[in-house]
Scaffold this motif. Structure first.
Motif, short mmCIF file in Angstrom:
data_model
loop_
_atom_site.label_atom_id
_atom_site.label_comp_id
_atom_site.label_asym_id
_atom_site.label_seq_id
_atom_site.Cartn_x
_atom_site.Cartn_y
_atom_site.Cartn_z
N ILE A 1 28.18 20.76 64.00
CA ILE A 1 27.62 21.22 62.72
C ILE A 1 26.39 22.09 62.99
O ILE A 1 26.25 23.19 62.44
CB ILE A 1 27.26 20.02 61.81
N VAL A 2 25.51 21.60 63.86
CA VAL A 2 24.28 22.35 64.16
C VAL A 2 24.63 23.72 64.73
O VAL A 2 24.00 24.74 64.38
CB VAL A 2 23.37 21.55 65.11
N ALA A 3 25.67 23.78 65.56
CA ALA A 3 26.08 25.08 66.11
C ALA A 3 26.47 26.04 64.99
O ALA A 3 26.05 27.20 64.97
CB ALA A 3 27.26 24.87 67.07
N GLU A 4 27.20 25.50 63.99
CA GLU A 4 27.59 26.35 62.85
C GLU A 4 26.36 26.80 62.06
O GLU A 4 26.27 27.94 61.62
CB GLU A 4 28.51 25.58 61.89
N LEU A 5 25.40 25.89 61.92
CA LEU A 5 24.19 26.23 61.17
C LEU A 5 23.41 27.34 61.88
O LEU A 5 22.94 28.29 61.25
CB LEU A 5 23.29 25.00 60.98
N LEU A 6 23.29 27.19 63.20
CA LEU A 6 22.54 28.20 63.97
C LEU A 6 23.24 29.56 63.91
O LEU A 6 22.59 30.60 63.94
CB LEU A 6 22.36 27.74 65.41
N ASP A 7 24.57 29.52 63.80
CA ASP A 7 25.31 30.79 63.73
C ASP A 7 24.97 31.60 62.48
O ASP A 7 25.27 32.79 62.42
CB ASP A 7 26.83 30.52 63.76
N THR A 8 24.38 30.98 61.47
CA THR A 8 24.00 31.74 60.27
C THR A 8 22.75 32.57 60.52
O THR A 8 22.35 33.36 59.67
CB THR A 8 23.70 30.82 59.06
N GLY A 9 22.11 32.36 61.67
CA GLY A 9 20.92 33.15 61.98
C GLY A 9 19.63 32.51 61.51
O GLY A 9 18.59 33.17 61.46
N ILE A 10 19.66 31.20 61.20
CA ILE A 10 18.39 30.55 60.82
C ILE A 10 17.47 30.56 62.05
O ILE A 10 17.94 30.51 63.18
CB ILE A 10 18.61 29.10 60.31
N GLU A 11 16.18 30.63 61.76
CA GLU A 11 15.22 30.77 62.86
C GLU A 11 14.76 29.39 63.32
O GLU A 11 13.81 28.84 62.77
CB GLU A 11 14.04 31.61 62.39
N LYS A 12 15.43 28.85 64.31
CA LYS A 12 15.18 27.46 64.68
C LYS A 12 13.78 27.24 65.26
O LYS A 12 13.14 26.25 65.00
CB LYS A 12 16.26 26.92 65.60
N GLU A 13 13.29 28.22 65.97
CA GLU A 13 11.95 28.13 66.55
C GLU A 13 10.90 28.04 65.43
O GLU A 13 10.00 27.20 65.46
CB GLU A 13 11.69 29.40 67.37
N LYS A 14 11.07 28.91 64.43
CA LYS A 14 10.14 28.93 63.30
C LYS A 14 10.18 27.59 62.55
O LYS A 14 9.14 27.02 62.21
CB LYS A 14 10.52 30.08 62.35
N ILE A 15 11.39 27.10 62.34
CA ILE A 15 11.55 25.83 61.60
C ILE A 15 10.92 24.68 62.39
O ILE A 15 10.18 23.86 61.84
CB ILE A 15 13.04 25.55 61.31
N LEU A 16 11.18 24.64 63.69
CA LEU A 16 10.60 23.57 64.53
C LEU A 16 9.08 23.62 64.47
O LEU A 16 8.41 22.58 64.36
CB LEU A 16 11.07 23.72 65.98
N ASN A 17 8.51 24.83 64.51
CA ASN A 17 7.06 24.95 64.44
C ASN A 17 6.52 24.50 63.08
O ASN A 17 5.48 23.85 63.01
CB ASN A 17 6.63 26.39 64.72
#
Ligand code: 5GP
Ligand code: MN
Length: 341
Positions: A190-206
Motif C-alpha cells: 500500500i505504501v508503495a502505491e501511495l509513494l507512487d502518487t508523488g507525495i513528498e515523504k521527506e517533507k511529511i516525515l519532517n
C-alpha cells in the motif's frame, strides 16, 4: 488477505443513501485517526457527497498542516456548531476507536442521534453501539483499513494526492515509522502505491517527527534523567511528569508523545508506562514488547484499552497515589512476564 466484501456491500449502500455524512475521530486524535478521517473525506468528496468533519477536542500541532485539517470542527471549541452537525447528519462514521466514551463530550449526542452509525477501527473488543462495526485488529492502522475498503468499494484504484498523504500519515504514525510489529507485507505494498502518487515523504516525515520546540527536547532529556524509574526485576520502566514539570518546559499538547516508547530500548525491559498529571486525573500510556497485554492491563486497572503492545487509560487520584497503585497491580501481574519472549 482479509475478505472485506462482508462489509463493503452494506457500507456502499449506507454511503450512497446518505445525504449528509459526518466523520468523527476519537478524543486526543492521533495521526491515524486524523489520517483515516481525512482520507475518507477526500474519497467521499470525489464521490460528490456532502461530508463534514468533527473531532471531540483539539488536534496536535504536528497534524494541523494536513490537507483538510482546517475543516475539522472541534467540539469543545465550537459546541453549538458541532451539535448542529451531529443533529443534521444522517450517517455518522467513527474512525479509529470502538468505545462510545472516546467521543468525549460528544458521546451522548452521537449515541442518541437518529443517524445511521458506523465504526471503522482496528482495536480489539469493539462495543456494540452502532449499526455497522468494521473491526479488523490485524490491520496496522485504521488508515490501512480505510484504504482496503475504498479499494473494494471503488472497484478500481482510487488514489489522489491528498488521500495518499492522509493515509501515509496514518500508517507511519501508528506503526512508529515501521517500528512496531503491527504492519504486514501488504502495508508496504500500500505504501508503495501511495509513494507512487508523488507525495513528498521527506517533507511529511519532517512535519511529523522533526517539528518540535527546543523545550520539548529538553523535557525529554529531563524525563529520562530525572523522572524515569527502571525496575529490572519486573521487566518494567516508567516515567512520570507532574504539571509543574510540564510547565517548567513550556509544554504544549503533543510534547510527551512518544516518551513512553523510549525505555523499551533498555535491554530486558518489556513493559513501560508514562504518567502525565492532568488537572483532575492522571493520564497513562503503556507500551510492551512480546506478549505482555498492555490493553488488558489498561482495561483491568485504568479504565482504558488499546492494543496488545500499545494502550492507555486514566486514574483519578494524585500522581503519587497513582504510581503506588500501579506498582501494586504490576506486582500482581508479574506472572504474565513468565512466558514472555
Ligand atoms: P497513547 O499511549 O498513544 O495515547 O495510546 C496508545 C493506544 O492506546 C491507542 O491506540 C489508543 O487507542 C489507546 N488508548 C489510549 N488511551 C486510552 C483510553 O483512555 N481508553 C482506551 N480505551 N484506549 C486508550
Ligand atoms: Mn490507530
Amino acid at each position: 488477505m482479509i475478505d472485506l466484501s462482508k462489509y463493503t456491500k452494506e457500507l456502499s449502500n449506507l454511503f450512497s443513501s446518505a445525504e449528509n455524512i459526518l466523520l468523527i475521530s476519537h478524543i486526543n486524535p492521533d495521526g491515524d485517526a486524523i489520517g483515516a478521517q481525512l482520507a475518507l473525506y477526500h474519497y467521499l468528496k470525489v464521490q460528490n457527497k456532502k461530508v463534514t468533519l468533527l473531532s471531540p477536542n483539539y488536534l496536535q500541532e504536528f497534524l494541523k498542516w494536513m490537507n483538510g485539517a482546517e475543516l475539522i470542527n472541534i467540539f469543545i471549541r465550537e459546541r453549538a456548531k458541532s451539535k448542529k452537525l451531529i443533529a443534521e447528519a444522517d450517517l455518522i462514521v467513527m474512525l479509529d476507536f470502538n468505545q462510545a466514551n472516546r467521543l468525549g463530550e460528544a458521546e451522548e449526542l452521537v449515541v442518541q442521534s437518529h443517524a445511521k452509525k458506523i465504526v471503522i477501527d482496528h482495536h480489539l473488543d469493539p462495543s456494540d453501539f452502532v449499526d455497522l462495526i468494521i473491526s479488523e485488529p490485524t490491520m496496522c492502522s485504521t488508515s490501512e483499513l480505510v484504504h482496503e475498503l475504498v479499494c473494494v468499494m471503488n472497484g478500481k484504484q482510487f488514489i489522489s494526492k491528498p488521500y495518499a498523504e492522509a493515509l501515509y500519515v496514518g500508517i507511519i504514525t501508528d506503526t512508529g515509522n515501521f517500528e512496531h510489529g503491527s504492519y504486514s507485507s501488504r502495508t508496504f505494498r500500500i505504501v508503495a502505491e501511495l509513494l507512487d502518487t508523488g507525495i513528498e515523504k521527506e517533507k511529511i516525515l519532517n512535519l511529523i517527527y522533526n517539528n518540535f520546540s527546543s523545550d520539548r527536547l529538553r523535557l525529554q532529556g529531563f524525563a529520562l534523567n530525572q523522572r524515569m524509574v527502571v525496575l529490572p526485576e519486573y521487566k518494567t520502566a516508567y516515567i512520570y511528569l507532574s504539571k509543574a514539570d510540564l510547565l517548567s518546559y513550556n509544554h504544549v499538547k503533543g510534547d510527551t508523545e512518544g516518551f513512553v516508547n523510549l525505555p523499551l530500548s533498555i535491554k530486558g525491559i518489556h513493559f513501560t508506562a508514562l504518567f502525565i498529571e492532568k488537572d483532575t486525573f492522571i493520564k497513562l500510556s503503556f507500551r510492551s514488547k512480546g506478549r505482555f497485554p498492555s490493553n488488558e492491563f489498561a482495561s483491568l486497572y485504568f479504565a482504558g484499552g488499546g492494543h496488545l503492545n500499545a494502550a492507555g487509560g486514566e486514574y483519578t487520584d494524585s500522581l503519587d497515589n497513582t504510581i503506588d497503585y500501579f506498582l501494586k497491580v504490576l506486582k500482581e501481574n508479574v506472572w504474565r512476564f513468565e512466558d514472555d519472549i
